[in-house]
Motif scaffolding. Structure first.
Motif, mmCIF file in Angstrom:
data_model
loop_
_atom_site.group_PDB
_atom_site.id
_atom_site.type_symbol
_atom_site.label_atom_id
_atom_site.label_comp_id
_atom_site.label_asym_id
_atom_site.label_seq_id
_atom_site.Cartn_x
_atom_site.Cartn_y
_atom_site.Cartn_z
ATOM 1 N N GLU A 171 -22.692 -23.233 25.271
ATOM 2 C CA GLU A 171 -22.238 -22.756 26.574
ATOM 3 C C GLU A 171 -21.063 -21.797 26.470
ATOM 4 O OE1 GLU A 171 -22.529 -25.933 25.762
ATOM 5 O OE2 GLU A 171 -24.446 -26.402 26.765
ATOM 6 N N GLY A 172 -20.547 -21.575 25.238
ATOM 7 C CA GLY A 172 -19.440 -20.651 25.049
ATOM 8 C C GLY A 172 -18.071 -21.291 25.101
ATOM 9 N N LYS A 173 -17.984 -22.622 25.216
ATOM 10 C CA LYS A 173 -16.696 -23.296 25.229
ATOM 11 C C LYS A 173 -16.166 -23.467 23.805
ATOM 12 C CE LYS A 173 -17.474 -25.921 29.497
ATOM 13 N NZ LYS A 173 -17.497 -27.280 30.103
ATOM 14 N N GLU A 174 -14.861 -23.335 23.653
ATOM 15 C CA GLU A 174 -14.209 -23.432 22.348
ATOM 16 C C GLU A 174 -13.447 -24.751 22.257
ATOM 17 O OE1 GLU A 174 -13.361 -18.717 21.384
ATOM 18 O OE2 GLU A 174 -11.866 -19.869 22.512
ATOM 19 N N PHE A 175 -13.549 -25.375 21.081
ATOM 20 C CA PHE A 175 -12.876 -26.639 20.827
ATOM 21 C C PHE A 175 -12.204 -26.562 19.454
ATOM 22 C CE2 PHE A 175 -16.434 -27.571 23.603
ATOM 23 C CZ PHE A 175 -15.860 -28.357 24.603
ATOM 24 N N ILE A 176 -10.918 -26.854 19.427
ATOM 25 C CA ILE A 176 -10.187 -26.922 18.154
ATOM 26 C C ILE A 176 -10.470 -28.278 17.533
ATOM 27 C CG2 ILE A 176 -7.908 -26.870 17.064
ATOM 28 C CD1 ILE A 176 -6.949 -25.154 19.388
ATOM 29 N N ILE A 177 -10.965 -28.288 16.292
ATOM 30 C CA ILE A 177 -11.334 -29.560 15.661
ATOM 31 C C ILE A 177 -10.376 -29.965 14.552
ATOM 32 C CG2 ILE A 177 -13.771 -29.321 16.232
ATOM 33 C CD1 ILE A 177 -14.251 -28.345 13.382
ATOM 34 N N SER A 178 -9.678 -29.022 13.920
ATOM 35 C CA SER A 178 -8.783 -29.404 12.820
ATOM 36 C C SER A 178 -7.848 -28.258 12.498
ATOM 37 C CB SER A 178 -9.578 -29.799 11.566
ATOM 38 O OG SER A 178 -10.299 -28.691 11.064
ATOM 39 N N ALA A 179 -6.834 -28.588 11.712
ATOM 40 C CA ALA A 179 -5.889 -27.605 11.178
ATOM 41 C C ALA A 179 -5.802 -27.792 9.670
ATOM 42 C CB ALA A 179 -4.511 -27.762 11.827
ATOM 43 N N ALA A 180 -5.437 -26.737 8.974
ATOM 44 C CA ALA A 180 -5.387 -26.766 7.504
ATOM 45 C C ALA A 180 -4.081 -26.162 7.027
ATOM 46 C CB ALA A 180 -6.573 -25.999 6.916
ATOM 47 N N ASP A 181 -3.638 -26.612 5.843
ATOM 48 C CA ASP A 181 -2.426 -26.080 5.241
ATOM 49 C C ASP A 181 -2.790 -25.012 4.219
ATOM 50 O OD1 ASP A 181 -3.572 -27.694 3.398
ATOM 51 O OD2 ASP A 181 -1.807 -28.910 2.983
ATOM 52 N N SER A 182 -1.957 -24.840 3.222
ATOM 53 C CA SER A 182 -2.173 -23.762 2.247
ATOM 54 C C SER A 182 -3.364 -24.004 1.337
ATOM 55 C CB SER A 182 -0.920 -23.585 1.380
ATOM 56 O OG SER A 182 -0.656 -24.748 0.613
ATOM 57 N N THR A 183 -4.033 -25.142 1.451
ATOM 58 C CA THR A 183 -5.170 -25.444 0.576
ATOM 59 C C THR A 183 -6.513 -25.039 1.180
ATOM 60 O OG1 THR A 183 -5.379 -27.681 1.478
ATOM 61 C CG2 THR A 183 -3.893 -27.379 -0.388
ATOM 62 N N PHE A 184 -6.527 -24.371 2.340
ATOM 63 C CA PHE A 184 -7.805 -24.043 2.959
ATOM 64 C C PHE A 184 -8.540 -22.993 2.118
ATOM 65 C CE2 PHE A 184 -4.981 -20.857 4.790
ATOM 66 C CZ PHE A 184 -5.745 -19.700 4.732
ATOM 67 N N PRO A 185 -9.880 -23.042 2.073
ATOM 68 C CA PRO A 185 -10.631 -22.071 1.266
ATOM 69 C C PRO A 185 -10.657 -20.700 1.922
ATOM 70 C CG PRO A 185 -12.144 -23.528 2.435
ATOM 71 C CD PRO A 185 -10.767 -24.058 2.695
ATOM 72 N N LEU A 186 -10.557 -19.667 1.103
ATOM 73 C CA LEU A 186 -10.625 -18.290 1.593
ATOM 74 C C LEU A 186 -12.075 -17.901 1.826
ATOM 75 C CD1 LEU A 186 -7.974 -16.677 -0.755
ATOM 76 C CD2 LEU A 186 -7.640 -17.553 1.560
ATOM 77 N N MET A 187 -12.304 -16.988 2.754
ATOM 78 C CA MET A 187 -13.654 -16.622 3.154
ATOM 79 C C MET A 187 -13.823 -15.115 3.150
ATOM 80 S SD MET A 187 -14.450 -19.150 6.364
ATOM 81 C CE MET A 187 -14.462 -20.926 6.163
#
Length: 553
Positions: A369-385
């Motif tokens: 439906e186009g709604k946005e939901f924040i599910i988590s936060a990450a520190d400096s260990t998040f993978p680059l994309m």
């Protein structure tokens, strides 16, 4: 045969090299077989029958083969020389590693990324190298001392163990805790030694429990509002046995602290929930204090990953192609999308958590439906994309270099403010060392803990924390400086003053003449030349005093 010629080999089979021609010339169109020496025998009285030679004789074939081998050897030699020359020229461009003027950077990451190349050629304070030591958490062996900081050793796959080193700075790119792997003790040791890092070790430790992070995200939502900071509706259960009260299906179960979609399951009905809860209880996780969370399943159109590296912001859209509800598993389409002001606000708010983070990220799910939901936060260990991973790593390296420039001090500066310049052993300070104010403490180099103000105990003739003054020698109070004098300088003066006053306590006049309360020279320590001179002056004054009372002796 008795009458035959001795040692004559039997004739070869017809058609082979060295066979005897039955007679007559060889037809011009046919070529004799090759592969052996040419041989022609004739036992008659007529002229010897000779066969025509091969187009390339064996001798010539051997010569051409030798030339070819020589040419190949020469080409290989030339190619090897060119490679060695290129390597030598490259090595000549790289300055040699200076072990006396360097700072050690410990990078915690897997071996898929070589972080040393991103720091190659970079300098601190114009002439200090950056020595990069990279290892995974499972390879690190650490001991930490309150005085000298941590000593780190790396055990890489049973190979020869490298010499332990003391890190000056740390970059953590690998999660310290993931499922059954828990290396929080390593973080404790690094924090115990007071080693600076990106992000801070304090924030890294705060991220070792996802419910703890989500609780702080809830605080942001209460402050900003649900519309400005839309979080997914998550329910926390300290024990898997408490999940049977859940009634909203389908739902997503997240057990423990895991990354990459592990320990995460989609439950469609209460029966699946009971099976999952029974499985968690049967493995003993409930008895070990394991926790879990449930949240409503969102039929996602795609998810968005927002990252912040210093002042650089990026957002990536990831959409599953294989049909898996976990977009990080199976085939997915990844695309960099424009950075909106809303995304920037979200990641900026997250970066202010836990004292501030310079590298962090936010994961968002966008429903059909186009709604946005924040599910988590990450520190400096998040993978680059995406295709900008090299650029992102260079930006992280620039952040590290900038921080190391601020927090890592050269050893020469430490020598200038060391205690040896305040109270050397029997000698005055060297001319090269600048004057050091009283109360300074050397800045530790090599990963030691940050400087802690020395404690001064108020006593006779000493200046306490609040500027209190108590003296028996009648000296006027000194004006307190910005820092309280250290016990080494003030206490030494007081002890010498009390000793001198006790020795010369026969008369106040002799005590005044004996120089009671003199402050020793900057280079004089206990038992040094100043103490000897004071003792000699005291003995002379005593002789004069006794001579005035009892006469010359």
């Amino acid at each position: 045969m008795p009458g035959g010629p001795p040692n004559i080999p039997p004739p070869p089979a017809p058609g082979t090299a060295g066979s005897v021609s039955p007679g007559g010339p060889v037809p011009p169109g046919s070529a004799p077989p090759t592969g052996g020496p040419e041989l022609s025998l004739s036992f008659g009285k007529g002229p010897a029958q000779r066969g025509t030679s091969a187009p390339s004789s064996p001798a010539k074939s051997r010569e051409s083969l030798l030339q070819r081998v020589q040419s190949l050897t020469g080409a290989a030699r030339d190619q090897g020389a060119s490679i060695i020359g290129a390597a030598v020229s490259t090595a000549s461009r790289v300055q040699p590693f200076n072990r006396d003027k360097c700072f050690t950077l410990l990078v915690v990451d897997d071996q898929n990324t070589d972080w040393s190349k991103y720091f190659r050629g970079k300098r601190l304070h114009s002439d200090y190298d950056i020595r990069v030591e990279q290892a995974e958490f499972r390879e690190i062996m650490l001991t930490a001392s309150a005085d000298s900081g941590p000593m780190v050793g790396c055990n890489r796959g049973g190979s020869k163990q490298a010499k332990p080193f003391r890190p000056d700075f740390i970059l953590v790119r690998q999660p310290p805790r993931d499922g059954s792997k828990d290396y929080r003790s390593t973080l404790l040791g690094l924090k115990y030694g007071g080693v600076p890092s990106i992000n801070s070790l304090h924030s890294l430790y705060q991220f070792q429990d996802k419910p703890w992070v989500f609780a702080h995200l809830l605080q942001l939502q209460r402050r900003l509002g649900r519309d400005a900071f839309p979080l997914v509706e998550q329910t926390f259960f300290p024990n898997p046995k408490d999940m049977f009260t859940w009634t909203r299906f389908p739902c997503v179960l997240k057990a423990g602290h895991c990354h990459g979609g592990k320990a995460t399951a989609k439950l469609d009905n209460p029966g699946a929930l009971q099976d999952a809860a029974g499985l968690l209880c049967g493995t003993g996780l409930s008895d070990n204090g394991s926790y879990c969370s449930l949240e409503p399943y969102i039929d996602a159109k795609f998810d968005v990953h927002i990252q912040k590296i210093g002042t650089s912001y990026k957002a990536f859209m990831r959409k599953s192609i294989s049909g898996n509800w976990k977009t990080n598993q199976g085939s997915a389409m990844l695309e960099q999308i424009p950075m909106t002001e809303k995304y920037k606000t979200w990641v900026d708010e997250v970066s202010e958590l836990f004292g501030g983070m310079e590298v962090c990220g936010v994961a968002v799910i966008v429903s059909k439906e186009g709604k946005e939901f924040i599910i988590s936060a990450a520190d400096s260990t998040f993978p680059l994309m995406g295709d900008t991973q090299e650029e992102d790593r260079r930006q992280i390296a620039d952040l590290v270099v900038g921080r190391m420039q601020n927090v890592c001090r050269p050893s020469m500066m430490t020598k200038a403010v060391s205690r040896s310049s305040i109270s050397s052993r029997g000698t005055s300070p060297t001319e090269d060392a600048p004057p050091v104010p009283i109360g300074t403490r050397p800045v530790p180099v090599g990963g030691g803990p940050p400087p802690i103000p020395e404690r001064t105990t108020p006593g006779v003739g000493s200046i306490g924390r609040h500027g209190s003054f108590s003296s028996q020698s009648g000296e006027p109070p000194e004006q307190p400086s910005e820092r309280a004098p250290t016990l080494n300088s003030v206490g030494r003066r007081d002890s010498q003053a009390s000793q001198s006053s006790s020795v010369s306590g026969v008369s106040s006049a002799s005590a005044a003449r004996s120089g009671v309360g003199k402050v020793p020279a900057a280079g004089a320590g206990p038992g040094g030349p100043s103490v000897v001179e004071d003792a000699e002056d005291t003995m002379k004054n005593l002789r004069k005093t006794f001579a005035g009372i009892f006469g010359d002796m």
